[in-house]
Design a protein around this motif. Structure first.
Motif, mmCIF file in Angstrom:
data_model
loop_
_atom_site.group_PDB
_atom_site.id
_atom_site.type_symbol
_atom_site.label_atom_id
_atom_site.label_comp_id
_atom_site.label_asym_id
_atom_site.label_seq_id
_atom_site.Cartn_x
_atom_site.Cartn_y
_atom_site.Cartn_z
ATOM 1 N N UNK A 168 0.818 -1.212 0.000
ATOM 2 C CA UNK A 168 0.000 0.000 0.000
ATOM 3 C C UNK A 168 0.852 1.261 0.000
ATOM 4 N N UNK A 169 2.029 1.196 0.613
ATOM 5 C CA UNK A 169 2.871 2.402 0.667
ATOM 6 C C UNK A 169 3.383 2.797 -0.720
ATOM 7 N N UNK A 170 3.328 1.867 -1.675
ATOM 8 C CA UNK A 170 3.673 2.189 -3.061
ATOM 9 C C UNK A 170 2.418 2.432 -3.895
ATOM 10 N N UNK A 171 1.358 1.669 -3.620
ATOM 11 C CA UNK A 171 0.151 1.738 -4.442
ATOM 12 C C UNK A 171 -0.628 3.030 -4.219
ATOM 13 N N UNK A 172 -0.832 3.425 -2.948
ATOM 14 C CA UNK A 172 -1.722 4.545 -2.679
ATOM 15 C C UNK A 172 -1.186 5.895 -3.165
ATOM 16 N N UNK A 173 0.118 6.167 -3.129
ATOM 17 C CA UNK A 173 0.579 7.401 -3.769
ATOM 18 C C UNK A 173 0.249 7.453 -5.260
ATOM 19 N N UNK A 174 0.371 6.297 -5.949
ATOM 20 C CA UNK A 174 0.032 6.252 -7.372
ATOM 21 C C UNK A 174 -1.457 6.502 -7.581
ATOM 22 N N UNK A 175 -2.288 5.962 -6.695
ATOM 23 C CA UNK A 175 -3.736 6.150 -6.805
ATOM 24 C C UNK A 175 -4.095 7.621 -6.548
ATOM 25 N N UNK A 176 -3.449 8.236 -5.574
ATOM 26 C CA UNK A 176 -3.683 9.668 -5.304
ATOM 27 C C UNK A 176 -3.351 10.500 -6.539
ATOM 28 N N UNK A 177 -2.198 10.255 -7.136
ATOM 29 C CA UNK A 177 -1.794 11.009 -8.330
ATOM 30 C C UNK A 177 -2.807 10.799 -9.456
ATOM 31 N N UNK A 178 -3.254 9.546 -9.647
ATOM 32 C CA UNK A 178 -4.225 9.255 -10.701
ATOM 33 C C UNK A 178 -5.528 10.018 -10.471
#
Length: 597
Positions: A28-38
């Motif tokens: 999640x520490x890698x996935x959620x920043x990407x989701x926020x940016x998206x």
């Protein structure tokens, strides 16, 4: 842009989160920043939300994150303090003295004590506390994790002193459109939220009564020598008694006091009643059930000694009453500060930090730190330090361990909650439709599409959406933040009770915690059991499906059978929705939410 395209764009960040977390097994520490940016990019390019509003929504999300992190820190610090003082070891001894029957221990330790921890702390803490406790009593590590995950069901919607409702639903429904409709109907948000609380408490009260029976049956089926479901049923009278001892005061508390207390007080009452009954062998079976001899256990049942056990007071023997004192103090402080009849809560709320019109927008953020449950938790920690006569080294170690947990959770939430606020505030945009209107917010766009394509059977599927959010985010609170406005929008489109549908969302999100990957990993780590997460999920999917099917069916009955009305749904009349269920009890207005925007 037609409705289908709107819905596809709106759902894209959620699908991305699911794909990264589940499909690619990305942390999640890698996935959620990407989701926020998206989410931010889509809001800017497609929804035409200007950069100021995206930044303001992010800041608003960080205010909410601050509140959540304070609660997590206080909850974990209290647990770590009790570990180092010897309090946890004393609580463990108190349970072992009641009964050697594993079925009785599951009802008391997992269902009741675990639900009490959920009510006080939440955020995956029950499994982290109960799993090593059960291992210390002689449970296989795999069984302890499976049962620990099942704790996180009925109590979760009102866990962490009502955080999934007070923050999740409150902030999830916080939108200009809903505020205008409430004002037009002459309703306060607190009254409307209490309606949702009552429905959620009633749905859980009916469905959750069988959870201790399911816990015992799954234990005997997967970890008994005979692999039998019926061995679990042999304790049915006691298990049902244990279920009712929690769900009856739980439901009444939700109706009469609001979302802060059902899990906390329901479990406390249930613990006293069931422990008293078990000591006197009331409804306890004459035979004693146990696991096979430990030497015959398969390798995948075994874990390592929990790493925290070395800190259980270094051999100190704290009296049992003294060990429970911090939790009793916590419950008392929460009651005193949440009762509207007392001035304490209003006094604490005067300490308010707010940013009005963030960056010149209409978005506002605020927090009342002294009123947060975190303050009561920290007072309980200070009381533990004094009552248990702890030294500086012990409390420093507890602070260090708690801070380590907070850093891991904090980084993920720094992106998750702001992403949700961008979603919700996306209705403030520069995309002009025919007639000069702007695009509705992303959750409303998804809701409109679902309403057009699913139709009036939606209440049956509403809990599954909540469970999906919890499965992805590992949190009932975050699932409610993400989907409450979506669920409310679907109900509005279908002209059915939105209060019931949002309650179905909150209850489904609680059930989804039983299969939340983050929680499985955390619970497994506490007993040194790694690599068995898939095996645990294959088992806990069974009680999750039970919960979703029963709650979905109850939702259909409540809306179409009992004709539940909602004063916010155009064209509906009749009594307010809170009077349809629960013996026509009129709810007491709860105290103001933790955050009010």
């Amino acid at each position: 842009m037609n409705l289908t395209v709107q819905a596809l764009v709106a759902v894209a960040p959620i699908l991305l989160a699911g794909g990264l977390l589940v499909g690619f097994r990305l942390a999640a520490k890698y996935a959620m920043p990407a989701v926020y940016v998206a989410a931010a990019v889509l809001a800017w390019l497609v929804w035409r939300v200007d950069a100021r509003h995206i930044a303001a929504s992010t800041i608003q999300g960080l205010f909410i994150t601050f509140d959540i992190l304070l609660i997590i820190f206080g909850a974990i610090l209290l647990l770590k303090t009790l570990e180092r003082s010897g309090g946890v070891a004393a609580i463990r001894r108190s349970f072992h003295d009641i009964s050697d029957d594993r079925r009785v221990q599951v009802v008391i330790i997992a269902w009741l004590f675990g639900s009490f921890i959920e009510g006080a702390a939440g955020f995956g803490t029950p499994a982290a506390v109960a799993a090593p406790l059960m291992v210390a009593l002689g449970f296989p590590a795999t069984a302890a994790v499976m049962i620990g995950m099942m704790i996180q069901s009925t109590a979760v919607t009102f866990g962490a002193v009502g955080t999934p409702i007070l923050i999740g639903v409150t902030e999830g429904l916080s939108s200009p459109e809903l505020s205008a409709r409430l004002a037009a109907a002459g309703l306060s948000f607190e009254d409307y939220r209490q309606t949702i609380t009552i429905y959620a408490a009633c749905l859980h009260g009916i469905t959750g009564t069988l959870m201790p029976t399911l816990m015992v049956m799954m234990m005997t089926r997967f970890f008994g020598a005979k692999k039998s479901w019926t061995e679990g049923l042999s304790v049915l009278p006691f298990a049902i008694f244990g279920g009712l001892a929690f769900t009856v005061p739980y439901t009444l508390t939700g109706v009469l006091l609001g979302p802060e207390f059902p899990s906390l007080l329901g479990a406390a009452v249930g613990l006293m009643v069931v422990t008293f009954a078990a000591r006197r062998h009331f409804l306890v079976p004459k035979d004693t059930w146990d696991f096979p001899t430990a030497g015959t256990w398969p390798a995948d049942w075994l874990g390592l000694e929990p790493t925290g056990s070395q800190h259980d007071g270094a051999g100190r023997r704290i009296p049992i009453g003294l060990a429970w004192a911090p939790y009793a103090l916590l419950a008392g402080l929460l009651v005193i500060t949440r009762l509207r009849q007392l001035p304490v809560g209003d006094l604490l709320r005067t300490a308010r930090i707010a940013w009005v019109a963030i960056l010149g927008t209409e978005i506002t953020a605020s927090t009342t730190p002294l009123y947060l449950p975190a303050t009561m938790l920290l007072i309980a920690v200070a009381a533990t330090w004094l009552l248990h006569r702890m030294n500086g080294r012990q409390i420093t170690g507890a602070l260090r361990d708690s801070s380590r947990v907070l850093l891991g959770a904090g980084f993920v939430l720094l992106f998750t909650v702001p992403m949700v606020r961008i979603y919700i505030n996306s209705g403030i945009n520069n995309f002009e439709l025919a007639g000069g209107a702007t695009l509705p917010s992303m959750p409303i766009a998804m809701a409109a599409w679902v309403a057009d394509h699913v139709g009036r059977i939606w209440p049956f599927f509403a809990p599954a959406v909540g469970a999906l959010g919890a499965f992805i985010a590992g949190s009932n609170t975050v699932s409610n933040l993400m989907f409450s406005l979506f669920q409310h929008g679907v109900a509005t489109q279908l002209a059915i009770s939105a209060a019931v549908v949002v309650a179905l969302q909150a209850v489904g999100a609680a059930a989804g915690n039983m299969i939340a990957i983050h929680n499985v990993v955390a619970a497994s780590a506490t007993v040194g059991l790694m690599g068995q997460e898939g095996n645990t999920l294959r088992k806990t999917i069974l009680p999750t499906l039970y919960y979703l099917l029963v709650v979905g069916t109850l939702g259909l009955i409540t809306i179409y059978g009992l004709k539940a009305s909602d004063p916010l749904v155009a064209g509906q009349g009749g009594e307010p929705v809170e009077q349809v269920v629960c013996d026509s009890t009129r709810p007491a207005t709860t105290s103001a939410p933790l955050l009010r925007r």
